[in-house]
Design an enzyme around this catalytic site. Structure first.
Site, PDB file in Angstrom:
ATOM      1  N   ALA A  21       0.821  -1.213   0.000  1.00 42.41           N
ATOM      2  CA  ALA A  21       0.000   0.000   0.000  1.00 42.41           C
ATOM      3  C   ALA A  21       0.856   1.265   0.000  1.00 42.41           C
ATOM      4  O   ALA A  21       0.513   2.260  -0.637  1.00 42.41           O
ATOM      5  CB  ALA A  21      -0.932   0.007   1.205  1.00 42.41           C
ATOM      6  N   GLU A  22       1.980   1.227   0.699  1.00 38.54           N
ATOM      7  CA  GLU A  22       2.825   2.418   0.832  1.00 38.54           C
ATOM      8  C   GLU A  22       3.677   2.684  -0.408  1.00 38.54           C
ATOM      9  O   GLU A  22       3.797   3.829  -0.840  1.00 38.54           O
ATOM     10  CB  GLU A  22       3.744   2.279   2.054  1.00 38.54           C
TER      11      GLU A  22
END
Length: 197
Positions: free
Chosen positions: A70-71
């Site tokens: 996600a990051e």
């Protein structure tokens, strides 16, 4: 009308052969497609490092895989517009604050793109947040929006009915982020088991 049994047998054999070939091609290309899909959307990289620090800091490794995806989508050189860097997107001030607690002496922020250091700091931070907040969603919200914001939300009956879990996350970016990470956790749980990690 007379049928040549030899010709019929050859025709049946050819049909069976064609069906087998097409089935094998379908399976092969399906497998290749699945591998490409997983590599593109759910990369499995830095397994040894993630396993090491997940175990050391007592964090579910699927959560670490999901958060990294996600990051940064597993881009070790990723830098956000806000200046967060590396796989787990850590800001400079946060990195210097975390480094001594995570056992890093002589830390310098130019090391943040090193996967081992980045995952060590990020996993330690995640462990800290999971210890402070009793729900994974609240800890993830704090990772994204800051601990102060999450504490305020938990105290607000509009956002939390029990002061522990978030019924509603007021920041759309954080709300989407948490939902994405939770979805990724389920996928990584399946993928890591499938790959035998």
């Amino acid at each position: 009308m007379l049928y040549n049994t030899g010709t019929m047998k050859k025709t049946k054999n050819n049909i069976v052969r064609i069906v087998v070939i097409f089935t094998l091609l379908f399976l092969i290309f399906g497998f290749i497609g699945a591998v490409l899909f997983v590599n593109r959307y759910y990369p499995v990289e830095h397994v040894d490092i993630i396993n090491k620090y997940s175990e050391e800091f007592d964090v579910d490794r699927t959560l670490v895989f999901a958060l990294i995806n996600a990051e940064s989508r597993f881009n070790a050189r990723a830098v956000s517009r806000a200046g967060a860097s590396g796989l787990m997107q850590i800001m400079e001030d946060t990195a210097y604050w975390l480094a001594p607690m995570a056992g890093l002496s002589d830390f310098s922020y130019d090391q943040i793109l090193n996967p081992d250091i980045n995952i060590r700091l990020g996993t330690y931070y995640l462990s800290m947040l999971l210890g402070q907040f009793e729900s994974t969603e609240a800890a993830l919200s704090a990772y994204n929006a800051g601990q102060g914001n999450v504490r305020k939300w938990l105290e607000n009956p509009e956002y939390s009915s029990d002061g522990v879990t978030l019924d509603f996350i007021p920041f759309p970016e954080t709300r989407n982020y948490v939902a994405r990470v939770v979805d990724y956790i389920k996928m990584y749980d399946f993928i890591l088991k499938l790959l035998g990690y």
